[in-house]
Design an enzyme around this catalytic site. Structure first.
Site, mmCIF file in Angstrom:
data_model
loop_
_atom_site.group_PDB
_atom_site.id
_atom_site.type_symbol
_atom_site.label_atom_id
_atom_site.label_comp_id
_atom_site.label_asym_id
_atom_site.label_seq_id
_atom_site.Cartn_x
_atom_site.Cartn_y
_atom_site.Cartn_z
ATOM 1 N N HIS A 60 85.850 45.059 29.696
ATOM 2 C CA HIS A 60 87.164 45.723 29.584
ATOM 3 C C HIS A 60 87.048 46.954 28.694
ATOM 4 O O HIS A 60 86.871 46.842 27.481
ATOM 5 C CB HIS A 60 88.204 44.761 29.009
ATOM 6 C CG HIS A 60 89.590 45.317 29.052
ATOM 7 N ND1 HIS A 60 90.560 44.827 29.900
ATOM 8 C CD2 HIS A 60 90.179 46.342 28.378
ATOM 9 C CE1 HIS A 60 91.680 45.515 29.725
ATOM 10 N NE2 HIS A 60 91.465 46.439 28.804
ATOM 11 N N HIS A 62 88.202 51.465 28.351
ATOM 12 C CA HIS A 62 88.977 52.619 28.827
ATOM 13 C C HIS A 62 88.142 53.875 28.596
ATOM 14 O O HIS A 62 88.180 54.468 27.521
ATOM 15 C CB HIS A 62 90.314 52.724 28.079
ATOM 16 C CG HIS A 62 91.246 51.596 28.398
ATOM 17 N ND1 HIS A 62 92.229 51.669 29.351
ATOM 18 C CD2 HIS A 62 91.295 50.326 27.905
ATOM 19 C CE1 HIS A 62 92.868 50.517 29.422
ATOM 20 N NE2 HIS A 62 92.310 49.680 28.550
ATOM 21 N N GLN A 155 98.841 52.785 34.083
ATOM 22 C CA GLN A 155 99.177 52.630 32.657
ATOM 23 C C GLN A 155 100.692 52.586 32.398
ATOM 24 O O GLN A 155 101.159 51.836 31.542
ATOM 25 C CB GLN A 155 98.552 53.794 31.867
ATOM 26 C CG GLN A 155 98.988 53.918 30.417
ATOM 27 C CD GLN A 155 98.315 52.914 29.504
ATOM 28 O OE1 GLN A 155 97.147 53.046 29.179
ATOM 29 N NE2 GLN A 155 99.041 51.892 29.100
ATOM 30 N N HIS A 213 95.881 44.168 32.944
ATOM 31 C CA HIS A 213 96.380 44.031 31.585
ATOM 32 C C HIS A 213 97.573 43.084 31.700
ATOM 33 O O HIS A 213 98.535 43.393 32.408
ATOM 34 C CB HIS A 213 96.848 45.380 31.050
ATOM 35 C CG HIS A 213 95.745 46.290 30.637
ATOM 36 N ND1 HIS A 213 94.837 46.799 31.516
ATOM 37 C CD2 HIS A 213 95.405 46.779 29.417
ATOM 38 C CE1 HIS A 213 93.975 47.570 30.865
ATOM 39 N NE2 HIS A 213 94.294 47.580 29.587
ATOM 40 N N ASP A 312 87.351 47.394 24.883
ATOM 41 C CA ASP A 312 88.663 47.975 25.149
ATOM 42 C C ASP A 312 88.706 49.455 24.800
ATOM 43 O O ASP A 312 88.909 50.285 25.676
ATOM 44 C CB ASP A 312 89.763 47.196 24.409
ATOM 45 C CG ASP A 312 91.151 47.424 25.000
ATOM 46 O OD1 ASP A 312 91.242 48.033 26.078
ATOM 47 O OD2 ASP A 312 92.143 46.983 24.386
ATOM 48 N N TRP A 318 94.328 54.362 20.593
ATOM 49 C CA TRP A 318 94.659 52.995 20.180
ATOM 50 C C TRP A 318 93.765 52.471 19.074
ATOM 51 O O TRP A 318 94.105 51.529 18.383
ATOM 52 C CB TRP A 318 94.573 52.051 21.385
ATOM 53 C CG TRP A 318 95.604 52.354 22.418
ATOM 54 C CD1 TRP A 318 96.884 51.866 22.450
ATOM 55 C CD2 TRP A 318 95.484 53.227 23.549
ATOM 56 N NE1 TRP A 318 97.549 52.384 23.542
ATOM 57 C CE2 TRP A 318 96.722 53.207 24.225
ATOM 58 C CE3 TRP A 318 94.441 54.017 24.060
ATOM 59 C CZ2 TRP A 318 96.950 53.959 25.384
ATOM 60 C CZ3 TRP A 318 94.673 54.752 25.211
ATOM 61 C CH2 TRP A 318 95.913 54.728 25.865
HETATM 62 FE FE FE2 Z 1 92.931 47.671 27.816
#
Ligand code: FE2
Length: 446
Positions: A60, A62, A155, A213, A312, A318
């Site tokens: 997982h 991004h 998203q 997600h 992630d 984030w």
């Molecule tokens: Fe994620």
């Protein structure tokens, strides 16, 4: 990339075997065992007795946002929702060149860390599909040395964001591998459930895997994973669907979870926890005690659910930290899930290797004859020690070809009143190790 031959001498394996040789012929593992005869003309390397593992896998990630930290500003609150709005500010400013450059740089980091397969979500809510095209380009470019699997990720919500479903379908048409979703971000619980249904049906029609997600909140009533399990079961997608994050499970009622876990196991759902990010993002509405906000890893494992860990985010809206180190991910998962037993530590190592390989459906993953000649040599003697030491990667091999190598890390200690010595691994004292006094021996004392 040309597949190659290689003989790697004297390694330890995650199953506890030591002093093992591994022979790779034409890119595949041909033999594993002690003192293998060396076929003529095949290059041989000394593994030094260190731990050989199949490569790390990240289930997982991004990659479209990675290494963008600070653009156009940093996330002041540190929350998931400010991260999403910050990403919304950055999207109009993105260029394909910048996306490709950042992704390629991250893939370099990954290879150096022995991370050779990554499932990355890519945002499809931008009608230009700029990130999709950039990451498809990167996927082709890194294919000789890294498996990059892409998830079409709406998203801003496939129902909430106008045009998102059409954009998602266009991304799949262009070659994106997996159907994504974000049901907890839709306007209502009912819309979230509807998004799960239509996205699972889309995946079934196209013969694709699903990775959503799902329930990434502290809301104990966010129960889209139940719908995901049900749709998986209804459509016969067993073993092809992943629920990512699942943080609401942390806060759910125990009785409800006792019903949910068997439903997930029945659907052969994969669960992916993202310990670094969720320990950072969850519990933000709490005062004290603050919830940890990671899904119920030990309970999922006990129920027979395949659990992987993902990184992630690395240096993005984030999460400001990270370095493509799946051992760091395993260490955080171990702590948050309180998996400190020998078996628990081993489960965390599996969560960043073999379990994640199952999530991605990787072919030929492992260290048995017939598997791909892909592996990483770690400066550690066991999976537990690898996590404890965030072990240096000594050798990274793909298809029998060395992609990265680094010298054994050593520190020369010159301490007053102590014999000078070289410490390789910060390992506990062993009686047969030269230069280390046995406990209670002449070097012991205050
Ligand atoms: Fe994620």
């Amino acid at each position: 990339m040309q597949m190659q031959d290689l003989l790697l001498r004297n390694v330890a394996l995650p199953d506890g075997r030591a002093g093992v040789d591994v022979l790779v012929r034409e890119g595949r593992i041909a033999a594993v065992g002690p003192a293998l005869p060396a076929p003529q003309g095949i290059p041989a390397l000394d593994g030094g007795g260190w731990l050989l593992s199949p490569p790390f896998v990240d289930a997982h990630f991004h990659m479209d946002s990675t290494l963008s930290h600070g653009q156009p500003r940093v996330n002041e609150s540190g929350t998931l929702l400010e991260g999403i709005s910050l990403w919304g500010e950055l999207k109009p400013l993105l260029t394909q060149e910048a996306l490709v450059e950042r992704a390629l740089r991250y893939c370099d980091w990954a290879v150096a860390r022995g991370l050779l397969a990554i499932r990355s979500h890519v945002d499809v809510c931008d009608p230009r599909l700029l990130a999709v095209e950039a990451l498809l380009h990167v996927k082709r470019q890194v294919a000789p040395y890294l498996d990059l699997q892409l998830v079409a990720f709406p998203q801003d919500g496939v129902l909430r964001c106008p045009g998102a479903l059409e954009n998602l379908k266009r991304a799949l048409d262009l070659g994106v591998d997996v159907v994504g979703g974000i049901p907890h971000f839709e306007r209502t619980m009912a819309d979230g459930a509807e998004s799960v249904r239509l996205l699972c049906e889309l995946a079934a029609e196209r013969g694709l895997r699903v990775d959503m997600h799902c329930d990434e909140s502290d809301d104990p009533l966010s129960r889209h994973v139940e719908t995901l399990a049900q749709q998986t079961h209804r459509l016969g997608l067993h073993g092809r669907v992943t629920g990512s994050h699942l943080t609401s499970m942390h806060s759910m009622d125990n009785y409800y979870v006792s019903k949910l876990l068997p439903l997930m196991a029945e659907a052969q759902l994969h669960a992916v926890a993202n310990p670094l990010i969720n320990i950072m993002l969850q519990g933000r509405h709490d005062t004290y005690p603050k919830r940890r906000g990671m899904t119920r890893v030990p309970e999922l494992l006990a129920a027979g659910v395949n659990v992987g860990f993902g990184h992630d985010c690395v240096m993005d809206p984030w999460y400001p930290l990270g370095s493509a180190d799946m051992l760091e991910v395993a260490a955080m998962g171990l702590h948050v899930a309180q998996l400190g037993s020998v078996a628990g530590q081993r489960a965390c190592f599996d969560a960043v290797t073999v379990n994640n390989a199952r999530v991605l459906g990787l072919e030929g993953y492992g260290l048995e004859p017939g598997c791909r000649g892909d592996f990483v040599l770690l400066q550690a003697r066991s999976p537990q020690e690898a996590i404890r030491l965030r072990a240096p990667r000594l050798l990274v091999v793909r298809g029998g070809r060395v992609l990265a190598r680094a010298p054994v890390q050593a520190v020369a200690l010159e301490l007053p009143g102590r014999p000078a010595r070289v410490d390789f691994t910060l390992a506990p004292p062993a009686r047969d190790e030269p230069g280390v006094a046995p406990p209670g021996g002449p070097e012991a004392g205050p």
